[in-house]
Design an enzyme around this catalytic site. Structure first.
Site, mmCIF file in Angstrom:
data_model
loop_
_atom_site.group_PDB
_atom_site.id
_atom_site.type_symbol
_atom_site.label_atom_id
_atom_site.label_comp_id
_atom_site.label_asym_id
_atom_site.label_seq_id
_atom_site.Cartn_x
_atom_site.Cartn_y
_atom_site.Cartn_z
ATOM 1 N N GLY A 1 35.690 42.196 45.008
ATOM 2 C CA GLY A 1 35.523 41.021 45.442
ATOM 3 C C GLY A 1 35.732 39.773 46.256
ATOM 4 N N ASN B 1 42.708 44.597 33.511
ATOM 5 C CA ASN B 1 43.797 44.242 34.400
ATOM 6 C C ASN B 1 43.500 42.286 34.931
ATOM 7 O OD1 ASN B 1 42.139 42.987 37.045
ATOM 8 N ND2 ASN B 1 40.617 44.349 35.833
ATOM 9 N N LEU C 1 40.785 38.684 42.047
ATOM 10 C CA LEU C 1 40.132 37.954 43.062
ATOM 11 C C LEU C 1 41.251 37.758 44.005
ATOM 12 C CD1 LEU C 1 37.672 36.373 41.593
ATOM 13 C CD2 LEU C 1 37.000 38.579 41.976
ATOM 14 N N ASN D 1 30.287 42.274 46.722
ATOM 15 C CA ASN D 1 30.366 41.260 45.991
ATOM 16 C C ASN D 1 31.672 40.126 45.647
ATOM 17 O OD1 ASN D 1 32.658 40.433 43.165
ATOM 18 N ND2 ASN D 1 31.209 42.078 42.262
ATOM 19 N N CYS E 1 34.267 36.872 36.176
ATOM 20 C CA CYS E 1 35.314 36.927 36.230
ATOM 21 C C CYS E 1 36.572 36.617 35.122
ATOM 22 C CB CYS E 1 36.308 36.851 37.723
ATOM 23 S SG CYS E 1 38.159 37.192 37.946
ATOM 24 N N ASN F 1 31.050 43.229 33.791
ATOM 25 C CA ASN F 1 31.956 42.766 33.801
ATOM 26 C C ASN F 1 33.549 43.144 32.289
ATOM 27 O OD1 ASN F 1 33.978 42.023 35.294
ATOM 28 N ND2 ASN F 1 32.894 40.362 36.462
ATOM 29 N N GLY G 1 32.494 51.054 32.031
ATOM 30 C CA GLY G 1 34.032 53.058 31.005
ATOM 31 C C GLY G 1 32.679 54.250 31.499
ATOM 32 N N GLY H 1 33.833 52.898 37.634
ATOM 33 C CA GLY H 1 34.614 51.523 38.066
ATOM 34 C C GLY H 1 36.164 52.151 37.528
ATOM 35 N N THR H 2 36.775 52.293 36.285
ATOM 36 C CA THR H 2 38.381 52.843 36.079
ATOM 37 C C THR H 2 38.347 53.718 36.337
ATOM 38 O OG1 THR H 2 38.462 50.936 34.776
ATOM 39 C CG2 THR H 2 39.699 52.829 33.955
HETATM 40 C C1 FMN Z 1 41.665 46.676 38.801
HETATM 41 C C2 FMN Z 1 39.869 46.225 38.277
HETATM 42 C C3 FMN Z 1 39.279 45.155 39.202
HETATM 43 C C4 FMN Z 1 38.415 44.661 39.307
HETATM 44 N N1 FMN Z 1 37.943 43.551 40.111
HETATM 45 C C5 FMN Z 1 36.746 42.683 39.892
HETATM 46 C C6 FMN Z 1 35.741 41.985 40.876
HETATM 47 O O1 FMN Z 1 36.608 41.816 42.371
HETATM 48 N N2 FMN Z 1 34.664 41.638 41.359
HETATM 49 C C7 FMN Z 1 34.205 42.464 39.981
HETATM 50 O O2 FMN Z 1 32.752 41.855 39.897
HETATM 51 N N3 FMN Z 1 34.942 42.869 39.040
HETATM 52 C C8 FMN Z 1 35.785 44.155 38.758
HETATM 53 N N4 FMN Z 1 36.134 44.446 38.030
HETATM 54 C C9 FMN Z 1 35.395 44.820 36.761
HETATM 55 C C10 FMN Z 1 34.448 45.886 36.858
HETATM 56 O O3 FMN Z 1 33.918 46.044 38.249
HETATM 57 C C11 FMN Z 1 33.999 47.064 36.183
HETATM 58 O O4 FMN Z 1 33.243 45.805 35.954
HETATM 59 C C12 FMN Z 1 34.603 46.861 35.023
HETATM 60 O O5 FMN Z 1 35.555 48.032 34.952
HETATM 61 C C13 FMN Z 1 33.793 48.073 33.826
HETATM 62 O O6 FMN Z 1 33.728 49.240 33.975
HETATM 63 P P1 FMN Z 1 34.597 50.303 34.177
HETATM 64 O O7 FMN Z 1 34.523 50.553 32.301
HETATM 65 O O8 FMN Z 1 33.777 51.745 34.386
HETATM 66 O O9 FMN Z 1 35.665 49.981 34.727
HETATM 67 C C14 FMN Z 1 37.453 45.685 38.155
HETATM 68 C C15 FMN Z 1 38.085 46.142 37.348
HETATM 69 C C16 FMN Z 1 39.071 46.660 37.534
HETATM 70 C C17 FMN Z 1 40.010 47.351 36.620
#
Ligand code: FMN
Ligand code: FAD
Ligand code: FES
Lengths: 255, 303
Positions: free
Chosen positions: B46, B69, B73, B99, B130, B192, B244, B265-266
């Protein structure tokens, strides 16, 4: 340093006491070089409550035997899973991570390594390397009681070791910062252990004008500097413990 | 060879696999484990107009098959990105997407304009979702009118592909999706993180410095999948599925539900090589199911 994702095979599990194990592991191909103070992230499989890898310091490392050792304190589901592993089991591991301790360059350096409980884990590999380099060092290890001190023979085989225990069952009674060895003149301190202990070691170092490096254990997710979860609030703002650390000079920290 | 490429607005992805912002750093952190050029693209951290220190530590807590988390940002600002990070990314043979976040419309627009000036960045993902910053962020994304307002403003200033990232913390996500489509978004990405909380019962304290934080990881997948399916039916623009995704079959589920691309992501924290493995899985899936093109898979859920 190039990082690898590798399945390590357990060679030996040594139960050091009810809550601590030593895991000695090897790999099919040669392990990458690792520095004292670096750590690895171990994947915990088959435990529904544990999703993230667990960061564990590199306790010992032998390129000749292609063997890496981890000293693990069993505190929760992840570490207990590690504690239940048997010889032959595999652990998916990400390493080497983090920066590591700054090794001395002056052969006349007089070094002090201060560890508390399982926090002394990375100091073992550091002491191995210092011994190999022919440096003069003293290990000062503190614990609650003699029974909480692990691998004493192994540490003592590396050089001079002093102990403090809170109940006086071994070494001098009290905390590491009360030990009389601190009356000697050291040129560099390395410390790892519970935060209150590191804070008082840092205070001693400041008062005596001795450079001091501490190894931090913040909560991590990626271990790669990507998620920014593990930050420490330093004089230069938030820094990642997993990549800028885990070892910091006390001059960088706000404590 | 099966055809795996997809189009998101003006963006051509060689395959539908992207990485989720904030979980993949600037990509290079993962270069030892994944051939970045093999991915459809990666979405970097971000980025905001000005430097942000983020929230105080502790910023993360593990929860059953997921995590919270509250990074908030943290980033050095768009100018730093342009002069220090972009030069390291511009020669990758893949799509690098930024982003973009902000606290007010002017900041979103100014940040998007600066990213628009970077030749090799073909798209932005506008983060109006966010949950970890006090002002703005999610506040824009939870109401159709404010979501449309920020998207219209950025649309005027940003000529390339505009993906808008939606918050799941709303009553009806399809309403927000339609509003941003109407305001000129080329695509929507979702979800998100879900607003969540964790407590240390012994210490009687929250585990996060911010008390609440954003939940992600395998535990959120069923919710994400449901929302992607609903939104894919509600809008005409392509949908990017997030939430997920941990294995290749998870990714295929999102494509079946109607996503044209997915973000991982995670799962990158559990297995830093996972994105490359998902690319291989999808190719193999198409072969196994005798499909010539990924287009046969997108939205192919049989109900
Ligand atoms: C540590 C962390 C930091 C994140 N930072 C951002 C970010 O800066 N901008 C954003 O749009 N989403 C951010 N996200 C959200 C992820 O991009 C994603 O939308 C969300 O984690 C769901 O996907 P996942 O379950 O595969 O992780 C963040 C997620 C995590 C875990
Ligand atoms: C760089 C680094 C190096 C480490 N080296 C070692 C090592 O060599 N040997 C070792 O045994 N442990 C080490 N740790 C700590 C180890 O990672 C944690 O104990 C482990 O993650 C706990 O996992 P769990 O699933 O067993 O417990 P959880 O269920 O996650 O936690 C159980 C309890 O331990 C506490 N805890 C969890 N993580 C930490 C942490 N990072 N620091 C302090 N308390 C924590 C929790 O708050 C909770 O009270 C290190 C941590 C870091 C960041
Ligand atoms: S653990 Fe992810 S940045 Fe340190």
């Amino acid at each position: 340093m190039k990082k690898v994702l590798v399945d390590l095979t357990i060679r030996e599990v040594e139960q050091l006491n009810a809550t601590c194990v030593l895991l000695l592991m090897t790999a099919e191909s040669p392990l990458p070089a690792v520095l004292p103070g670096q750590f690895a992230e171990l994947r915990i499989d088959g435990t529904p409550t544990v999703m993230l890898r667990r960061p564990i310091s590199i306790h010992s490392f032998s390129p000749e035997k292609n063997e890496i050792g981890f000293l693990v304190q069993l505190v929760g589901d992840g570490t207990r899973w590690l504690g239940n592993l048997k010889a032959g089991d595999k652990v998916n591991t990400l390493l080497p991570l983090g920066n590591g301790f700054t090794l001395p360059t002056d052969k006349n350096a007089n070094l002090l390594l201060v560890g508390g409980g399982v926090g002394s884990a990375p100091l073992y590999y550091l002491a191995e390397e210092l011994k190999r380099g022919g440096y003069n060092f003293t290990l000062l290890i503190g614990a609650r009681s003699a029974k909480d001190l692990y691998r004493r023979d192994a540490y003592e085989a590396l050089g001079r070791v002093e102990y403090t225990t809170e109940d006086g069952t071994l070494g001098q009674k009290g905390y590491v910062t009360n030990h009389t060895v601190l009356g000697e003149k050291f040129t560099q301190i390395y410390t790892c252990g519970p935060k209150p202990m590191m804070l008082s070691v840092a205070k001693y170092a400041r008062e005596n004008n001795v450079p001091c490096e501490v190894s931090l254990e913040n909560k991590m997710a990626c271990g790669l500097g990507a998620c920014l979860c593990c930050v420490e609030d330093t004089k230069e703002g938030h820094k990642c413990v997993c990549t800028d650390g885990p070892v910091f000079s006390i001059d960088e920290l706000k404590w | 060879m099966v055809k795996t490429d997809v189009k998101i607005g003006g963006l051509n992805l060689k395959n539908p696999v992207l990485t989720a912002s904030g979980t993949f750093g600037y990509g290079i952190e993962f270069a030892d484990f994944v051939d970045l050029n093999k991915l459809g693209g990666f979405i970097v951290k971000g980025t905001t107009l000005n430097h942000r220190e983020g929230n105080p530590y502790p910023r993360s807590a593990e929860t059953p098959m997921g995590m919270l988390n509250a990074v908030g940002l943290q980033n050095k600002g768009v100018d730093y990105f342009a002069s220090n990070i972009y030069p390291q990314l511009k020669d990758f043979d893949t799509n690098v997407i930024v982003n973009v976040s902000g606290a007010c419309i002017e900041d979103y627009v100014a940040c998007a304009e600066k990213v628009a000036a970077l030749d090799k960045i073909p798209a932005i993902e506008l983060n109006i979702s966010c949950p970890n910053v006090k002002q703005g962020g999610m506040a824009f994304g939870v109401q159709a009118a404010s979501a449309a307002e920020v998207v219209s403003a950025v649309r005027k200033a940003y000529p390339k592909t505009l993906i808008v990232k939606l918050s799941p913390n709303v009553t009806d996500i399809t309403e927000i999706a339609r509003a941003v489509e109407g305001a000129g978004a080329d695509s929507v990405s979702l979800i998100n993180t879900l607003l969540g909380m964790a407590i240390d019962s012994e210490k009687r304290r929250p585990l996060l410095s911010t008390i609440t934080g954003g939940m992600s990881g395998p535990a959120v997948k069923p919710i994400a999948l449901r929302m992607v399916w609903q939104v894919a039916k509600a809008v005409k623009i392509p949908v990017v599925g997030i939430g997920g995704i941990t294995t290749g079959s998870d990714a295929v589920e999102f494509l079946l539900a109607g996503a044209s691309a997915i973000e991982v992501g995670t799962a990158n924290f559990m297995n830093p090589a996972v994105t490359g493995e998902i690319v291989d899985y999808i190719e193999d899936y198409l072969v196994r199911h005798k499909m010539n093109s990924i287009d046969e898979l997108i939205g192919a859920l049989e109900v």
